[in-house]
Each structure stands twice: as C-alpha cells, then as structure tokens.
Motif scaffolding. Structure first.
Motif, mmCIF file in Angstrom:
data_model
loop_
_atom_site.group_PDB
_atom_site.id
_atom_site.type_symbol
_atom_site.label_atom_id
_atom_site.label_comp_id
_atom_site.label_asym_id
_atom_site.label_seq_id
_atom_site.Cartn_x
_atom_site.Cartn_y
_atom_site.Cartn_z
ATOM 1 N N ASP A 125 2.324 9.910 -0.012
ATOM 2 C CA ASP A 125 1.053 9.632 0.666
ATOM 3 C C ASP A 125 0.050 10.755 0.397
ATOM 4 O O ASP A 125 -1.140 10.503 0.155
ATOM 5 C CB ASP A 125 1.279 9.503 2.176
ATOM 6 N N ARG A 128 -1.303 10.546 -3.184
ATOM 7 C CA ARG A 128 -2.248 9.428 -3.309
ATOM 8 C C ARG A 128 -3.598 9.795 -2.699
ATOM 9 O O ARG A 128 -4.654 9.533 -3.283
ATOM 10 C CB ARG A 128 -1.678 8.185 -2.630
ATOM 11 N N TRP A 155 7.685 2.453 -0.831
ATOM 12 C CA TRP A 155 6.353 3.010 -0.606
ATOM 13 C C TRP A 155 5.259 2.031 -1.018
ATOM 14 O O TRP A 155 4.331 1.771 -0.252
ATOM 15 C CB TRP A 155 6.232 4.311 -1.386
ATOM 16 N N LEU A 159 1.919 -0.468 0.800
ATOM 17 C CA LEU A 159 0.521 -0.303 0.392
ATOM 18 C C LEU A 159 -0.091 -1.583 -0.159
ATOM 19 O O LEU A 159 -1.263 -1.575 -0.553
ATOM 20 C CB LEU A 159 0.425 0.783 -0.685
#
Length: 766
Positions: A125, A128, A155, A159
C-alpha cells in the motif's frame, strides 16, 4: 435498421471539448475518416475509465465512426453504398445488438486460507501511494514457494474497484521449461480490449499496447517473471495504471522503468501454525499442538512446504501428525517427506530455480549446501567455493538476486533450511565425493587460519603450536585490533564448535584439536563454560589419536582451566596431573611449570591454600629457571591471591605489585588488569583498609577489562567494587555495583549469577 447522420462542424468539436477539459482528443478534418476513427477509439478508452461521461462519449464515438458518404455526411449502422444494384437486398436486424466487450477481470483468486502478511500488505500500500501520480510499478520477489502470487493476488483483489478499466493477469512461466513469449501475452491483452487484428512484430504490438492503454486505469499482474526484458513490453502506458511483477529474481533493471521493490520472507511461526490449522482443522490441531508447531518449524515458514505438508496429512486423517514430523526431522529426508500424493511440489519448485542458474552459479549453490554453518559471509563463500573475495561477492549477488540466498545485512547471509537441503542434495547428485570433501575441508582450514590469527593478536605472548592445513587459505581477514578479533571469535563461537565436532567426526584430528587451541582467548575472556569443557574433551581425544604430544599437553592444561572455572576441581586436578606426568616424561620444563600452576589454581579454588601456595612456588621456580618472565609473573599473581586469602594483605600487595609491573612489561594487558584488580582487594583488606586506593585500583582495572573485552572480569571487578563499598559502610553503592555485576554475569555463568543474587539478598536483609 437505424441510420444516424452528424455534420462534423466546428460547433460539434467545441461541445466535445467541453465534456473533456484538459484532454487532448485531437481535431481531425471533417472529411478525414482515418483521423476521425483514431479519435473515436481514444474516446472509447476514456469512456471505460470515466463512467460519468460514458454515455455521451459512446454516442459520439458511434456517430463519428460512421462511413463517410459524402463531404461532411456520416452514417452509422447497417449501410449499403453502391452504384448499381441487381436483384434484391435483404437486411435483417432483430432487437438491440451491443458489440462492446466486457471489462477484463482476469486476476486469479487469492487462496481461501490466506494467512498473515499484514506487514507485506501495508508495505505494498505504501509503495502504491508513493507512485500514484506517475504510474505504479512494483516488483515483489522472494524464493520459490514463499507465497508471492498469493500475496499479490490478495492485494490486487482488494484494489479492483480502483481500476475500473480492467485487471489483467499473465503467468510468464519464467522458471519453467517454456517461458511465456511477451508477444503471445500482448496478443491476449490486446484482444481483451477488442483489438481484432494484432500485429505480428513485437515492436508493433508494444506500440499498439501503449496506445490502447494510454488513458486506461487498469491493473496488470505479471506472475513468475524471469527478466526485465520479458516484462518491459507488457507494461501499460497510462500514468493511472498499476503493474505488479512477481519473481524469484529481484529484477533490479526494472528500476530504470520506475519500479519499486518489495522482498517477501517466510511466514512468522504463529502464522505458519495458523495456516496449518486452516488446512487441517482446529480440532485435529488442538489434539496435536506440539506436533503442529514442530511441523511448522521444520517447514521453515515456507508457505509452499506448509501447504504440501497439510495436503499430505489431510489425505491421511487417521495418521498422527507426529508421523510426518518424525519423517522430516532427518535433514536428508525432509524434501522427500514433503510428497503429497506424488506431487513433489517443493523440490520441483527449487529444481526449476536451480535449472535457471548459469553453470558457475549452480556450482556455487551446490557447494554452499555443504557449509557446516547456517550463516555465512563472503569469506566463508570464498573458502568453500575456492574463489577470490571478489568472486565470492559476485556469486552471492547472483544467488541473492534469484532469492536462493537471503541477505541478513552486515555481510551475513543464509540459506533457508529447505533450500540448504536442496543444495546439499544437488551437491550429492552433481559433485564427486572428493570434491564434496574438499569444500568442507577448505572451510575448516579457513576457520583454523582465521581463529589462529585472532589468537595471535589476542595472546601474542602465548607459545604458538603447530598448524596443519590441507588447503592453506589464500585469504584470511586482517583484524584491526584486539576488540575486532575477540568480536569475531565471539560471533563465530557456535560455528567454530560445529567445525570442531565435524573435524573430529570426519577423522581430521589435527584440525579438531588445533581449532580448540585457537579458541583459547574466547574461553578466557568470555567464559562460555559449557563450550570450553566440551571443546577440550573433543580436542584431547583428537590430539591423542593424531599422536601430537604438544597438542595433548595443551589440551590438558587449557582444558583443566575450564574444569576448575566451572567448579569441577577433581576433574581439573586429574587433567593437570596427566599433563604433569607427560611433561616430566618428555623433559619439558615449561610444560611442567604450566601443569604445576594449573594444579595450584585448582587447589586454590577448592580452598586448599597451603597446597596451592606450594604448587605455585614450584611453578615460579621452574619459570624463573627457564627465563619465562610472563609465566613467573602469573605465578606471583596467584601467590598474591593466596596470600590475600590467607590474611597476609601486605605480602599480597608486594607480590601483586611485582606481578603487574612484569605483565605490563611483556606486555600482557589482560593479566596485568587481573593483577590490578587483586591489588585493589589487597588495599581494602584488614590490616591496610585504604579504601580510596582500593577503589582507584578496581576502577582502573574495570576500565582495562572493558578495553580488552573481558566481560567476565568486568563483572568480577564490579563485584569487587560492591564488596569494597559494603566494607566501608555504603550499602546503596554496594547494591548498585552488585546489580551491574549480576546483569553481566547472568548470560555468562549461572554459578556466578547465583552468588551475586545471594549477595544482594544479604545486603537487603542488613
């Protein structure tokens, strides 16, 4: 059939530009059909990522992609244009036809029993978020079977709403027999977005892919990538896109493409147990909790190994879990035990990684599987693989890059337990027996040479005994100072003990006892009593088998010191008596004096002061006769200690003062500090009671022990300072010194720590 016509005048383009502020949609001439189609395709892509504009843009795109009939007239729908028609034309259209392709949702599902990885998910995270405005590219690397695909799938699955343009997936099969061709993958990706005619050349495919993805908010997962060259053509062009690559290699070259990197390790022990619990059921696990914990430990936290082990046991619901744990407890059987119905997944995964290595790297990998130590540095690798230091660093770089070796920092590396088993199996299959023995022998010879260099620096006045090398090391670390040498011995003590045991097991007896001899400064200054006595039992037997009288004598005297330091005075006396008998038989006066000195110290610590004084005086006479100044000073030091214990403080001061001066002259700073510490006690003893002089001596001795790295004597000096403070009536200061001493003694010596605890309890009662 419907036909729509739109005049492409300037007003229409102004309306379109108003819908898309900031977008470069182009402005083709009204009669330029090709240019109009390009704009229409671009608008279709924008529509996929801008739902609020989708309806208006799709309507314009449908209108503007009509065939041009004349000038500014355009039509859409079913159209027939002809000069002459003979016969009938029948056009049938039933209901509404929507030719739009569905948004691609290709990500593979995350495992049902996904466990742990909170820190890894948070790290992704963070990566990103850091790249969000420039297009996100992340490489997730780790060894075979560590769970890279599962992590990224989990993950990216969370998203999906953030990438409405679609999610694409491709297994690049980088470590299989037939890696995926980027052109084949590009063809699949382009067709997923409605491109019917994919160019043949990779360069044209890549250009078209960049065009198609220029404005899309998509996520792309490229699994099992082998190289940056395999990945680059597949990277989307949009700054709003996300591309994640998994690989057993680190792929640092993708840093040039703006990629960030995340290394994934094995599961924590509690997460490994939880994964097995999910797979096997809580009731079964609860009934064999200890076996499950052992199984998790033997799998080393490697998710693939855990899943294979769970699958094997799930297929045998009546078999106790301890059966598999027992089968895996043998290092040579561990990989074979991980066989779920013939699917040897763990070994197959590692075999694939091994097959991809260049020949010289594969050879180094095999040889590292034969190392006798779980952690190693470039020097170990240079010795094992017969490389220069630079060659060893390059080999480690290659193996770290493909995640077969784990970097621990500060030039320390290791192999995962299962990977080490695999490397050893490949060595057994691909290396000749003589070559395998040579690897181990080179490492042991390197340890002997390096430990001997440390001993020479730490004990320069001690007599250097023979060293026998089969492969004399070409490179031995140069220690900058005593502290560095002692730190190396301390860090490597467990590995040195493993080398001693292995040398004795292989029948390399000279190497075994000489390794023990090289560790003497560690035994004296760090006092690892259990290792001290074990090492000398092995070393004595090895020296006897080798037929080395000087080795036998050295093992008996330094080993005897270990026994009296742990309080086993009878065993110490037996060892020193044997040493004395051997020295008299050989006519070795120096060795006789050493044995007499050791006997004296054994009797001193046992409380037999008269016998101790007699033996120390005999040792002193021999040492002065042969001109051994340091030995004579040590005998005076011990005679001063006996005088102090006998109540002769003045005699002790004289003996200890002479001993310290002689030891400083040698120089022998460690033993000189010991003489100073005893001198401090003598100044505080009855009959003198000069507490300022006593504390000055003890504080200076403590500082010298800190410089020489003797933790045991640091603790002893603190204990002496505490006793001195108590004698002069300051229980508060005494308590402070005792507590500091106890903190140092606790990890070193339970016996000494127990004595300090008694002192503190006595102080608290008073």
């Amino acid at each position: 059939m419907t036909v729509a016509v739109l005049r492409a005048d300037e007003a229409a383009w102004r309306v379109l530009a108003g819908l898309l502020p900031g977008e470069d949609i182009g402005s083709p001439a009204p009669d330029d059909a090709a240019a109009v189609r390009i704009v229409a395709h671009r608008l279709a892509r924008i529509a996929a990522s801008r739902p609020e504009l989708g309806a208006a843009l799709r309507q314009w795109a449908a209108v503007s992609t009509a065939n041009i009939i004349t000038g500014g007239a355009r039509v859409v729908g079913t159209t027939v244009q002809a000069r002459d028609i003979s016969g009938g034309i029948h056009v049938h259209e039933y209901g509404h036809h929507d030719s739009r392709l569905p948004v691609p949702r290709q990500l593979i599902p995350a495992p049902a029993h996904f466990t742990g990885r909170e820190a890894d998910l948070a790290a992704l995270d963070g990566l990103r978020a850091a790249q969000r405005d420039t297009g996100v590219r992340i490489v997730v690397s780790g060894t075979a079977g560590v769970g890279k695909t599962a992590l990224v799938s989990r993950w990216l699955g969370g998203l999906a709403p953030m990438y409405p343009g679609g999610q694409l997936y491709a297994d690049l099969q980088g470590f299989g027999d037939d890696p995926a061709d980027p052109g084949v993958v590009l063809g699949r990706f382009l067709r997923a977005f409605g491109v019917d005619h994919v160019p043949i050349a990779l360069a044209e495919q890549t250009a078209l892919w960049r065009t198609v993805t220029a404005d899309l908010r998509i996520a792309v997962m490229l699994d099992n990538a082998y190289s940056a060259a395999q990945v680059r053509p597949l990277l989307p062009a949009s700054p709003a896109a996300l591309a994640v690559m998994t690989s057993r290699r680190r792929l640092p070259a993708l840093g040039l493409d703006g990629a960030a990197f995340h290394q994934i390790g094995v599961l924590r022990s509690e997460d490994a147990v939880e994964l097995l619990t999910h797979r096997l059921g809580r009731e079964r696990v609860a009934s064999e909790r200890e076996a499950v914990q052992g199984l998790a430990r033997l799998c080393g936290g490697l998710p693939l190994a855990l899943c294979v082990a769970a699958a094997r046991m799930a297929a045998r619901p009546r078999q106790p879990l301890a059966v598999l744990t027992g089968a895996m407890s043998s290092d040579h059987d561990r990989l074979d035990a991980l066989d779920a119905g013939g699917d040897r997944a763990v070994r197959t995964a590692l075999d694939d990684s091994y097959a991809a290595l260049p020949p010289d790297v594969a050879r180094g990998y095999r040889q590292l599987g034969l190392l006798v130590v779980p952690e190693f540095g470039p020097d170990h690798v240079a010795a094992a693989c017969d490389l220069t230091p630079g060659g060893a660093v390059r080999l480690l770089d290659e193996l770290v890059d493909v995640n077969l070796v784990e970097e621990l920092g500060h030039d320390r590396f290791r192999l995962h337990d299962l990977i080490r088993d695999h490397a050893a199996l490949r060595a057994a299959e691909d290396e000749q027996p003589d070559a395998r023995r040579a690897v181990v022998r080179r490492v042991l010879d390197w340890y002997l040479a390096t430990a001997t260099a440390a001993r020479r620096l730490l004990s320069p006045t001690h007599r250097q005994l023979r060293r026998d090398y089969v492969f004399p090391p070409g490179h031995v670390p140069a220690f900058a100072d005593e502290a560095t040498a002692l730190m190396w011995l301390d860090t490597e003590q467990i590995h040195l003990m493993a080398a001693i045991r292995l040398a004795a097991e292989r029948g390399w007896d000279a190497t075994a006892w000489q390794l023990v001899d090289s560790m003497q400064p560690l035994f004296l200054r760090r006092r690892p009593y259990d290792l001290w006595t074990e090492a000398h039992r092995i070393g004595l037997a090895a020296a006897e088998r080798a037929g080395h009288p000087e080795g036998v004598s050295r093992m008996l005297t330094t080993g005897g010191s270990g026994f009296y330091n742990v309080g086993d005075y009878d065993e110490a006396i037996a060892w020193f008596t044997r040493a004395l008998e051997g020295a008299r038989r050989d006519g070795d006066l120096r060795a006789q004096a050493q044995a007499l000195h050791g006997l004296g110290q054994s009797h001193r610590l046992a409380g037999r002061l008269e016998q101790a004084a007699r033996l120390f005086r005999q040792a002193l006479d021999l040492r002065e006769t042969i001109g051994y100044a340091r030995g004579a000073a040590l005998s005076r030091l011990c005679l001063g200690d006996v005088a102090l214990a006998s109540g002769d403080a003045a005699g002790a001061v004289d003996l200890l003062t002479r001993a310290r001066a002689a030891l400083l002259a040698v120089p022998d700073p460690y033993d000189a500090a010991r003489a100073l510490a005893f001198l401090g006690l003598a100044h505080a003893a009855e009959g003198i009671r000069d507490f300022p002089a006593a504390e000055a001596c003890l504080r200076q001795a403590l500082a010298e022990f800190v410089r020489t790295g003797s933790v045991h004597w640091q603790a002893h000096a603190m204990e002496m300072l505490g006793g001195t403070a108590a004698d002069r009536g300051d229980p508060g200061e005494a308590r402070d010194w005792y507590e500091q001493s106890l903190a140092l003694y606790t990890p070193l010596s339970p016996t000494d720590a127990g004595r300090l605890e008694d002192r503190l309890r006595s102080l608290n009662r008073s």
